[in-house]
Design a protein around this motif. Structure first.
Motif, PDB file in Angstrom:
ATOM      1  N   ASP A 176      16.079 -37.135 -59.552  1.00  0.00           N
ATOM      2  CA  ASP A 176      16.113 -37.528 -60.956  1.00  0.00           C
ATOM      3  C   ASP A 176      16.918 -38.815 -61.080  1.00  0.00           C
ATOM      4  N   CYS A 231      17.562 -40.470 -63.662  1.00  0.00           N
ATOM      5  CA  CYS A 231      18.275 -40.650 -64.922  1.00  0.00           C
ATOM      6  C   CYS A 231      19.778 -40.687 -64.690  1.00  0.00           C
ATOM      7  N   LEU A 251      13.184 -44.699 -70.179  1.00  0.00           N
ATOM      8  CA  LEU A 251      14.511 -44.974 -69.619  1.00  0.00           C
ATOM      9  C   LEU A 251      15.605 -44.255 -70.403  1.00  0.00           C
ATOM     10  N   CYS A 252      15.466 -44.244 -71.730  1.00  0.00           N
ATOM     11  CA  CYS A 252      16.554 -43.710 -72.545  1.00  0.00           C
ATOM     12  C   CYS A 252      16.207 -42.319 -73.073  1.00  0.00           C
ATOM     13  N   ARG A 285      12.642 -46.135 -64.190  1.00  0.00           N
ATOM     14  CA  ARG A 285      13.984 -45.557 -64.104  1.00  0.00           C
ATOM     15  C   ARG A 285      14.677 -46.024 -62.839  1.00  0.00           C
ATOM     16  N   GLU A 309      13.919 -39.958 -72.567  1.00  0.00           N
ATOM     17  CA  GLU A 309      13.675 -38.830 -71.691  1.00  0.00           C
ATOM     18  C   GLU A 309      14.862 -38.535 -70.783  1.00  0.00           C
ATOM     19  N   CYS A 310      15.814 -39.453 -70.749  1.00  0.00           N
ATOM     20  CA  CYS A 310      17.005 -39.224 -69.929  1.00  0.00           C
ATOM     21  C   CYS A 310      18.172 -38.755 -70.789  1.00  0.00           C
ATOM     22  N   GLY A 323      21.808 -44.796 -62.231  1.00  0.00           N
ATOM     23  CA  GLY A 323      21.399 -44.116 -63.458  1.00  0.00           C
ATOM     24  C   GLY A 323      20.882 -45.117 -64.475  1.00  0.00           C
ATOM     25  N   THR A 324      20.319 -44.602 -65.533  1.00  0.00           N
ATOM     26  CA  THR A 324      19.686 -45.523 -66.479  1.00  0.00           C
ATOM     27  C   THR A 324      20.609 -45.942 -67.605  1.00  0.00           C
ATOM     28  N   CYS A 374      19.976 -48.739 -73.246  1.00  0.00           N
ATOM     29  CA  CYS A 374      20.200 -47.301 -73.246  1.00  0.00           C
ATOM     30  C   CYS A 374      21.699 -47.043 -73.295  1.00  0.00           C
TER      31      CYS A 374
END
Lengths: 673, 360
Positions: B255, B257, B291-292, B63, B294-295, B267-268, B334
């Motif tokens: 975080d 994300c 990357l995608c 991330r 869970e974010c 951010g991701t 993402c």
């Protein structure tokens, strides 16, 4: 006074600040609380007003950040134009304060140097950098030399302080007999295959590329690239004290799916070495050769596109072996010629490391000194031994001859001819050293066999070398095979230092055969030696049982023989065990042993210690086995003294100084009987 | 990017220079004056860059992907974080500097490397003749220490942490070196053998440090620790009790994300990730989820046509004859789910706080 901060509607200017301001402007007037409240609210409102207006102006001019200009414009449009001059003054003040604060936070002020001075220094530094870059090509060399001298002096004075300051957490390999230094070869460009030597650094440095990914490199042909390495690194020079120099190549080869290393590939190198004794003169070519070497590489990761660019692990390639280091500077130039058949499938070579190995000057000094000290002792002892033998009426027996050979070979090994290598460029010194060592080993092995044979106490006559033809033949055969092998490697190095027996398939096979055969004969030798020792012990056991029944004189004889044999056996075994143990430890322990926090440097000490030990061994044998002159004076008859002087003989026998003759006499007599 | 590095390296020079003139820590390198530093500075800059490139490679599918902001090692940036990622950046940078210096030293770029043995106290002359020179690695380590550690002028826990991680980076270079031996006794036997350490490729240092990153130790010092002399002592004590090979951090990672401009990570959203592939590692295969998914982002599949070389005939060093092949590749990115959530969450909230009331 809870100006609750949760709601941004309640966000106001701190009341205390307003109170203070009111006090400052109107020190003698009392202001009611609700009036103060009103002032605060007015202020807040005013700020909101100005900010909204400024925000609008900012938005109109397509900016995202409200700048001081926007605020000033807002003041103007809201009809506060009279404030503008004052606002501008405050702005200026703000800027200087902010600047100061930023500087302060960077701790520059804590250094005690004024800001201007720092700025000036910085400018100076930059200017210097530029200037230096321009001058670099021509003047770097001279500067380096000067700086080195200055630094040498500075460093000498600083070393003590630094030693105290720096935490020596890592163990430095300080006390090893040889040292390996890594040189990364510079990639020089030689477009027209011009003759001449390319230097990686110094005044006439070659045109070079840092990596093959550079655009310049894309215009090049493989034959234009010369890998150049200068031995040693700047500011150092080679010396005859280094005795010999080896070079090993290590290749950095990147994995590429489209360009992998093929199996059993051979790399062809067009290699040359040149030397000179000062930094200005021309390079004098020493050797030049086109060599082929097998390239053995493995890739630790799977061969996929994702792993492109990872390096292969390649075995070091033996490259060069010089038997003498007679010059101060050496230059290696290496080309990898490429055409349709040569150097295809060698992968993408990124870099070549040259590892130069030579003996440490300090170790050479210690080594030569030891030899110089030992050699007169052993020489003297050998001469004295032979003199004693000559005084006797009987001819020398085989064991005495064996001891003499041991003394002579030890003397020849001790002879410090290395002194001469400091003055003359003799490349055959390494070969000579090998031959001398081989001679000593052979003499030692033969002596052991003869010694065991003489103590077998079986009734056969053994006073000639042919009685031991089997073991001696093995020793001679093994050592001559090794000599041939040595000549084929080190002998050829005299003419071509790049040569390696292991480079070709046939060479590898032949040399493996040589080593195998030599190994087998050494093993057979030791097996038969062990067998003899076992028989000696068995005979000793037999004789022990017979001892009480023997007459007094004979019993003493046998006791003496048994004692002497056991003593020498013990000493020999101890020496051999020490050698083997130290050797194994040396291989395993990477040069130093850790005993708790204490690190012991052993390499050099190990080598000199073992050498001294064997010298002492030979010296002891010569000294103890020399025939007594008392015996010579008192007895020259064959059997006269056997019964007459038992008490004095016992003393001599326990010292072991008269053994061989006695043994022969007894065994000889028994055989005759 | 370029500008940034330029600044980076001038900061290095300036700081190192200031050290040399102000604190009289006696040292060979400093004794030669600031001129000596200019010889090293380009190598130092190149080393730092190789460290950052390695960082980007190692974190390509994480991330946090080692954004540009990570370059700022100095104490000047007001928002210094002290998390796991900072630890890694410090370690890999100092490792890169040490690595490059060591390498360039064996190229013969510097006049005093290797033989500047503090034990012998002399260069070139007697010391070299008597006992050879210390390895180039020692040189790289010393100069790296001079340059990179000079940036930590503070004495607080953060500075101690950074110094510790710098050291861990240098230890990583030493730890990944490979030992090679050559036998050269009588008849080429191993009665005499010489061994040396070979620099590994830098990727191995990166892999090693990535391992250490996953096992980084958290030190709880920030709470309650003031800046008094007593707590300073406690800081040094704590750090000296941890192995110098390990990475340490003081804070938990935020975080990654979400976009955070103040901390400087994007951010991701919009990141590429990997999904299918024969030779992917587990970590890489799960990158889309990490990357995608869970974010709170969706994975979008995009097809792209690429031209690549194939059927190549290769000749060392530089000549390649290839054909060009076209093929379609599928890439995964993402993207926002439905396309409205992200903006409200990250960008919008800040603006709301600063919302200005217009009254008339």
């Amino acid at each position: 006074m809870a100006s609750s901060s949760g709601n941004d509607d309640d966000l106001t200017i701190p009341r205390a600040a307003i109170n203070k301001m009111i006090k400052e402007t109107l020190p003698n007037v009392r202001v009611a609380n609700d009036a103060r409240e009103l002032v605060v609210n007015c202020c807040t409102e005013f700020i909101h007003l100005i900010s909204s207006e400024a925000n609008e102006i900012c938005n109109k001019s397509d900016k995202k950040t409200i700048s001081p200009e926007h605020v000033i414009n807002a003041l103007e449009s809201l009809g506060f134009a009279s404030y503008i001059t004052e606002v501008k003054d405050v702005l200026q003040e703000c800027k200087t304060v902010a600047l100061k604060r930023r500087k302060a936070s960077s701790r520059l002020e804590n250094l005690g140097i004024p800001e201007e001075e720092l700025l000036r220094q910085q400018q100076e530094l930059f200017a210097k950098a530029r200037q230096q870059q321009a001058e670099l090509a021509q003047q770097e060399w001279l500067q380096m030399q000067q700086a080195a001298q200055q630094a040498q002096m500075a460093a000498a004075s600083a070393s003590a302080a630094q030693q105290a300051g720096s935490s020596q957490d890592e163990d430095e390999e300080d006390d090893i007999p040889t040292i390996a230094i890594r040189y990364l070869a510079t990639k020089c460009i030689n477009r027209h295959r011009a003759r001449g030597w390319l230097t990686p650094w110094g005044p006439n440095r070659c045109q070079q590329v840092k990596t093959f990914d550079e655009p310049l490199a894309k215009t090049l042909d493989a034959n234009d690239i010369v890998f150049a390495a200068h031995l040693p690194l700047p500011n150092a020079e080679m010396s005859p004290w280094f005795q010999y120099m080896l070079a090993v190549l290590q290749f950095d080869i990147a994995f590429k799916m489209i360009n992998q290393i093929e199996d059993d590939v051979v790399i062809t190198m067009d290699a040359g070495i040149a030397c000179r004794d000062d930094l200005k003169s021309e390079w004098a070519a020493k050797f030049h050769s086109v060599e082929r070497r097998p390239l053995r590489c493995t890739l630790a990761v799977p061969k996929t596109y994702e792993n492109e660019g990872r390096f292969y692990h390649c075995d070091p390639v033996p490259f060069l072996e010089l038997g003498t280091v007679a010059h101060k500077y050496f230059l290696i130039n290496l080309r990898l010629p490429v055409n349709d058949t040569v150097n295809v499938g060698i992968g993408e070579i990124k870099d070549i490391h040259v590892v130069g190995i030579h003996q440490n000057g300090g170790f050479t000094k210690v080594w030569i000194s030891i030899k110089t000290v030992f050699s007169p002792w052993i020489l003297g002892a050998t001469a004295w031994f032979w003199h004693r033998i000559g005084l006797m009426t009987r001819p020398p027996v085989l064991l005495e001859k064996g001891i003499l050979a041991l003394g002579v070979s030890m003397t020849s090994l001790n002879l410090p001819v290395e002194w001469l290598s400091l003055g003359f460029e003799w490349t055959w010194m390494l070969l000579l050293e090998d031959v001398r060592q081989g001679l000593f080993y052979s003499a030692l092995f033969c002596f052991w066999v003869v010694f065991c044979g003489e103590h077998l106490m079986d009734q056969s006559r053994r006073n000639r070398l042919s009685a031991y033809w089997w073991q001696v033949g093995l020793v001679v055969f093994g050592s001559s095979v090794l000599l041939v092998f040595d000549l084929s490697e080190r002998g050829v190095h005299l003419a071509n230092p790049f040569y390696s027996v292991w480079a070709s398939d046939i060479g590898t096979r032949v040399s493996m055969t040589f080593i195998f055969v030599a190994g087998i004969s050494v093993c057979l030798y030791f097996l038969s030696l062990c067998h003899m020792v076992r028989r000696v012990f068995r005979n000793i056991g037999g004789k022990r049982q017979q001892l009480p029944a023997m007459p007094e004189a004979r019993r003493l004889h046998y006791k003496g023989i048994i004692f002497r044999f056991k003593f020498l056996m013990l000493v020999t075994l101890a020496c051999a065990a020490m050698t083997v143990i130290f050797f194994i430890l040396n291989q395993v322990s990477e040069g130093h042993w850790h005993w708790g926090d204490y690190t012991l440097q052993v390499h050099s000490a190990f080598l000199t210690g073992i050498y001294g030990m064997w010298n002492l061994y030979v010296f002891t044998i010569i000294f103890l086995y020399a025939p007594s002159h008392k015996h010579h004076k008192s007895a020259d008859g064959q059997h006269a003294d056997v019964a007459q002087m038992p008490e004095s003989r016992e003393m001599r026998l326990t010292r072991g100084d008269q053994g061989p003759t006695e043994t022969y006499r007894i065994t000889g007599k028994r055989a005759e009987e | 990017m370029f500008m940034h590095l330029e600044v980076f390296y001038y900061v290095f020079i300036l700081l190192a220079h200031m050290r040399s003139c102000c604190c009289w820590s006696v040292n060979n390198f400093l004794m030669t004056g600031p001129k000596a530093y200019l010889i090293y500075s380009s190598s130092v800059a190149a080393g730092a860059q190789s460290g950052i490139e390695e960082c980007k490679y190692q974190f390509a599918w994480d991330r946090w992907n080692c954004p540009e902001r990570a370059l700022q090692l100095s104490t000047h940036s007001s928002l210094r974080s002290a998390n796991r990622e900072t630890a890694f950046v410090h370690a890999i940078s100092s490792a890169g500097v040490m690595y490059t210096l060591t390498r360039n030293c064996s190229l013969g770029d510097f006049d005093n490397c290797g033989c500047d043995d503090s034990r012998n106290g002399q260069r070139g002359g007697h010391g070299w003749l008597w006992g050879g020179c210390s390895d180039n690695v020692g040189f790289g380590e010393a100069i790296s220490k001079q340059f990179v550690d000079a940036l930590e002028t503070g004495q607080d826990a953060r500075a101690a942490m950074n110094l510790h991680n710098n050291e861990a980076g240098r230890k990583a270079v030493k730890g990944t070196m490979q030992r090679t031996c050559k036998c050269h006794g009588v008849s080429g036997s191993c009665t005499t053998q010489t061994c040396w350490l070979q620099l590994p490729e830098f990727r191995e240092v990166g892999n090693y440090l990535k391992e250490k990153y996953h096992r980084a130790l958290k030190v709880d010092l920030l709470r309650g620790a003031g800046n008094s002399a007593a707590s300073r002592g406690a800081v040094t004590e704590t750090f000296s009790s941890i192995s110098r090979k390990e990475l340490v951090h003081l804070e938990d990672s935020p975080d990654y994300c979400l976009e955070n401009r103040t901390l400087g990570f994007p951010g991701t959203e919009g990141r590429e990730c990997l999904k299918k592939g024969k030779s992917l590692s587990k970590w890489e295969k799960r990158s889309c989820k990490r990357l995608c998914g869970e974010c709170g982002l969706a994975v979008e599949e995009r097809k792209a046509e690429t031209v690549s070389s194939c059927n190549c005939k290769f000749h060392w060093c530089c000549a390649v004859k290839c054909e060009q092949c076209r093929k379609t590749v599928t890439k995964y990115f993402c993207v926002k789910r439905g396309g409205q959530r992200g903006r409200n969450e990250s960008g919008g909230s800040r603006r709301k706080n600063l919302r200005l009331r217009k009254k008339h």
